[in-house]
Design a protein around this motif. Structure first.
Motif, mmCIF file in Angstrom:
data_model
loop_
_atom_site.group_PDB
_atom_site.id
_atom_site.type_symbol
_atom_site.label_atom_id
_atom_site.label_comp_id
_atom_site.label_asym_id
_atom_site.label_seq_id
_atom_site.Cartn_x
_atom_site.Cartn_y
_atom_site.Cartn_z
ATOM 1 N N GLN A 1 50.776 38.724 28.796
ATOM 2 C CA GLN A 1 49.887 38.985 29.922
ATOM 3 C C GLN A 1 48.534 38.340 29.641
ATOM 4 O O GLN A 1 47.964 38.520 28.563
ATOM 5 C CB GLN A 1 49.699 40.485 30.132
ATOM 6 N N ILE A 2 48.013 37.598 30.611
ATOM 7 C CA ILE A 2 46.669 37.020 30.519
ATOM 8 C C ILE A 2 45.664 38.090 30.945
ATOM 9 O O ILE A 2 45.777 38.648 32.037
ATOM 10 C CB ILE A 2 46.541 35.797 31.441
ATOM 11 N N HIS A 3 44.698 38.383 30.099
ATOM 12 C CA HIS A 3 43.676 39.374 30.453
ATOM 13 C C HIS A 3 42.575 38.673 31.245
ATOM 14 O O HIS A 3 41.743 37.968 30.691
ATOM 15 C CB HIS A 3 43.097 40.024 29.204
ATOM 16 N N ALA A 4 42.593 38.885 32.556
ATOM 17 C CA ALA A 4 41.607 38.257 33.448
ATOM 18 C C ALA A 4 40.736 39.308 34.130
ATOM 19 O O ALA A 4 40.178 39.066 35.197
ATOM 20 C CB ALA A 4 42.314 37.411 34.500
ATOM 21 N N ALA A 5 40.607 40.482 33.491
ATOM 22 C CA ALA A 5 39.854 41.583 34.080
ATOM 23 C C ALA A 5 38.753 42.049 33.129
ATOM 24 O O ALA A 5 38.545 41.473 32.060
ATOM 25 C CB ALA A 5 40.801 42.740 34.409
ATOM 26 N N HIS A 6 38.023 43.075 33.576
ATOM 27 C CA HIS A 6 37.090 43.848 32.755
ATOM 28 C C HIS A 6 35.972 43.031 32.112
ATOM 29 O O HIS A 6 35.434 43.416 31.070
ATOM 30 C CB HIS A 6 37.848 44.642 31.687
ATOM 31 N N GLY A 7 35.637 41.902 32.703
ATOM 32 C CA GLY A 7 34.468 41.155 32.245
ATOM 33 C C GLY A 7 34.677 40.252 31.057
ATOM 34 O O GLY A 7 33.702 39.703 30.516
ATOM 35 N N PHE B 1 60.625 33.015 30.531
ATOM 36 C CA PHE B 1 59.837 33.962 29.738
ATOM 37 C C PHE B 1 58.735 34.540 30.632
ATOM 38 O O PHE B 1 57.942 33.793 31.214
ATOM 39 C CB PHE B 1 59.220 33.253 28.529
ATOM 40 N N PRO B 2 58.673 35.870 30.783
ATOM 41 C CA PRO B 2 57.715 36.466 31.719
ATOM 42 C C PRO B 2 56.250 36.245 31.330
ATOM 43 O O PRO B 2 55.876 36.405 30.163
ATOM 44 C CB PRO B 2 58.055 37.952 31.673
ATOM 45 N N ILE B 3 55.453 35.879 32.319
ATOM 46 C CA ILE B 3 54.006 35.766 32.170
ATOM 47 C C ILE B 3 53.369 36.642 33.239
ATOM 48 O O ILE B 3 53.627 36.480 34.435
ATOM 49 C CB ILE B 3 53.503 34.322 32.352
ATOM 50 N N GLY B 4 52.562 37.582 32.822
ATOM 51 C CA GLY B 4 51.849 38.447 33.745
ATOM 52 C C GLY B 4 50.356 38.209 33.659
ATOM 53 O O GLY B 4 49.877 37.421 32.842
ATOM 54 N N ILE B 5 49.619 38.906 34.497
ATOM 55 C CA ILE B 5 48.163 38.812 34.470
ATOM 56 C C ILE B 5 47.570 40.159 34.823
ATOM 57 O O ILE B 5 48.141 40.912 35.622
ATOM 58 C CB ILE B 5 47.649 37.729 35.436
ATOM 59 N N LYS B 6 46.464 40.500 34.198
ATOM 60 C CA LYS B 6 45.674 41.677 34.571
ATOM 61 C C LYS B 6 44.429 41.168 35.271
ATOM 62 O O LYS B 6 43.638 40.412 34.694
ATOM 63 C CB LYS B 6 45.295 42.499 33.340
ATOM 64 N N LEU B 7 44.282 41.565 36.535
ATOM 65 C CA LEU B 7 43.245 40.979 37.387
ATOM 66 C C LEU B 7 42.398 42.076 38.016
ATOM 67 O O LEU B 7 42.921 43.098 38.453
ATOM 68 C CB LEU B 7 43.897 40.141 38.484
ATOM 69 N N ASN B 8 41.096 41.850 38.068
ATOM 70 C CA ASN B 8 40.214 42.785 38.754
ATOM 71 C C ASN B 8 40.412 42.713 40.265
ATOM 72 O O ASN B 8 40.473 41.617 40.837
ATOM 73 C CB ASN B 8 38.748 42.466 38.458
ATOM 74 N N GLY C 1 40.068 46.985 37.779
ATOM 75 C CA GLY C 1 38.771 46.675 38.362
ATOM 76 C C GLY C 1 37.633 47.078 37.453
ATOM 77 O O GLY C 1 37.792 47.917 36.558
ATOM 78 N N GLY C 2 36.472 46.471 37.677
ATOM 79 C CA GLY C 2 35.288 46.816 36.901
ATOM 80 C C GLY C 2 35.088 45.948 35.671
ATOM 81 O O GLY C 2 35.933 45.142 35.297
ATOM 82 N N THR C 3 33.924 46.125 35.040
ATOM 83 C CA THR C 3 33.535 45.397 33.838
ATOM 84 C C THR C 3 32.754 46.347 32.934
ATOM 85 O O THR C 3 32.526 47.502 33.290
ATOM 86 C CB THR C 3 32.633 44.194 34.178
ATOM 87 N N TYR C 4 32.327 45.869 31.776
ATOM 88 C CA TYR C 4 31.455 46.687 30.925
ATOM 89 C C TYR C 4 30.190 47.079 31.694
ATOM 90 O O TYR C 4 29.647 48.162 31.506
ATOM 91 C CB TYR C 4 31.043 45.895 29.680
ATOM 92 N N GLU C 5 29.712 46.186 32.564
ATOM 93 C CA GLU C 5 28.489 46.458 33.316
ATOM 94 C C GLU C 5 28.706 47.513 34.389
ATOM 95 O O GLU C 5 27.796 48.258 34.741
ATOM 96 C CB GLU C 5 27.978 45.162 33.958
#
Length: 418
Positions: A178-184, A228-235, A268-272
């Motif tokens: 999974q590509i981490h594309a969330a949380h800033g 091969f599965p590829i996922g993403i985590k998206l805001n 959704g969201g970020t450290y900020e």
């Protein structure tokens, strides 16, 4: 396709219903353990035996798919002191043990791949990198140094590193990535006009800002193949003025779906603006439990890609309702599984089951935020399970706070000596 047929059938899916991904991979149920940072890497940033123990415990608890905590693709850019890194310097045997343990009981284990960008504590890195040379805001600039802007050569190199880590994850026996594309973090920074103010092909218009994440996906696909599965985590959004918006997020979803992504996890969201842990969430949303349900319902109308909804779920009733609405295909769980590793089995065996999480605070909101109490308290629970112990729901917030300060001091000292 079978996954589409499952959503269109007359009988609504249950939490225990199996699911076939577009590539034919079958997940045994709809329970999805979302990524949490374990902080269980050794001094060389390989996984410890405790990581394997932890994921074997979650597999025993009934989860269908576990996502690892963020595994870093660049050992010079760590989001936390004890992050795990997967690159050509890694001990692949330790990753193989982790993968094998996490796949017990018919569960699947995917690896989340990440680069923190500028979200690196100042004691770990003097000058982090980011799309643009802009500091974090909302008071976080005190703990995170101002980054420098990446050169195009460095951007291309990071894309290659994502792909190489994915290739190694497949070799080690993980079932997907999974590509981490969330949380800033870095990929999210590229997507956000607040943090990406570049004037070249990697910034400006949304088309240019999404070029990085699409390039990362395409590079990974070339290395791991189409099966091969590829996922993403998206805001769904950053919830910050001038940040990544809901409308932009939906355009990115459509682009990723068109490119062939296998699974999209919505957060959704970020450290900020940490909406992913319930900050600044409307009371009506909290009662419904699912923080980002309105957004994912709109996404469901646009794409057939399998979806995961993460954030806020506490009860079997709310989870079953989300599945029955066909807005999501999987229910993402995180903090509830840090407190009770058997949560999935309990949910699937009792339609009335519910878990309450107590608010965490030292009594001083400023200290809570400095220590990132909403994150590290749960990391301490993961550490207990890694030692073969059960979580401790009454764990002291002040104890966690002081132990975090001591740990940060030791890590800072080691960094200076390195």
């Amino acid at each position: 396709m079978q996954h589409a047929q499952q959503r269109e059938g007359n009988t609504p899916p249950s939490l225990s219903s199996p699911f076939s991904l577009p590539n034919g991979r079958v997940l045994k149920n709809r329970m999805f353990k979302s990524a949490m940072s374990e902080q269980l890497g050794d001094r060389q940033h390989n996984p410890t035996e405790g990581v394997a123990t932890l994921y074997a415990r979650w597999a025993k608890g009934g989860v269908g798919l576990s996502m690892t905590g963020n595994v870093m693709i660049d050992r010079t850019a760590l989001g936390e002191p004890n992050n795990i890194v997967l690159d050509d310097q890694s001990d692949l045997a330790m990753f193989e043990q982790w993968a094998l343990s996490g796949k017990a009981e018919g569960s699947q284990l995917w690896m989340q791949l990440n680069h923190p960008g500028k979200q690196i504590p100042s004691f770990l890195c003097e000058v982090p990198v980011a799309p643009s040379a802009m500091s974090l805001g909302e008071g976080l600039e005190k703990g995170f140094n101002k980054p420098r802007a990446l050169s195009e050569k460095e951007i291309l190199d990071l894309i290659r590193k994502f792909a190489r880590s994915a290739e190694l994850a497949k070799r080690a026996g993980f079932d997907g990535v999974q590509i981490h594309a969330a949380h800033g973090y870095l990929v999210n920074q590229f997507l956000s006009s607040r943090h990406n103010q570049r004037g070249d092909q990697w910034g400006g218009t949304l088309e240019n800002r999404m070029r990085f994440v699409l390039s990362v996906y395409q590079a990974i696909r070339e290395k791991v193949g189409k099966d091969f599965p590829i996922g993403i985590k998206l805001n769904s959004a950053d919830f910050m003025k001038g940040g990544f918006s809901e409308e932009e997020s939906m355009e990115v979803v459509k682009a990723l779906a068109g490119a062939g992504i296998d699974l999209i996890e919505v957060s959704g969201g970020t450290y900020e603006s940490p909406s992913m842990v319930g900050h600044n969430v409307k009371e009506s949303t909290l009662k419904r439990e699912a923080y980002f349900l309105d957004y994912i319902e709109k996404v469901r109308e646009m794409v057939e890609t399998p979806l995961v909804l993460t954030g806020g779920f506490r009860s079997a009733a709310a989870m079953s309702s989300a599945l029955a609405s066909k807005a999501t295909d999987f229910v993402g769980l995180a903090r509830t599984m840090a407190v009770d590793p058997d949560f999935p089995n309990k949910l699937m065996s009792n339609e009335h089951y519910k878990q309450e999480l107590r608010p965490l605070t030292t009594g001083h909101s400023g200290l809570d935020r400095i220590a990132m109490l909403d994150i590290v308290w749960y990391e301490f629970q993961l550490a207990r399970m890694a030692r073969g112990l059960m979580p401790k729901p009454n764990l002291s917030e002040w104890g966690v706070f002081f132990r975090t300060l001591v740990s940060a001091g030791i890590s800072s000292f080691r960094k200076r000596r390195a």
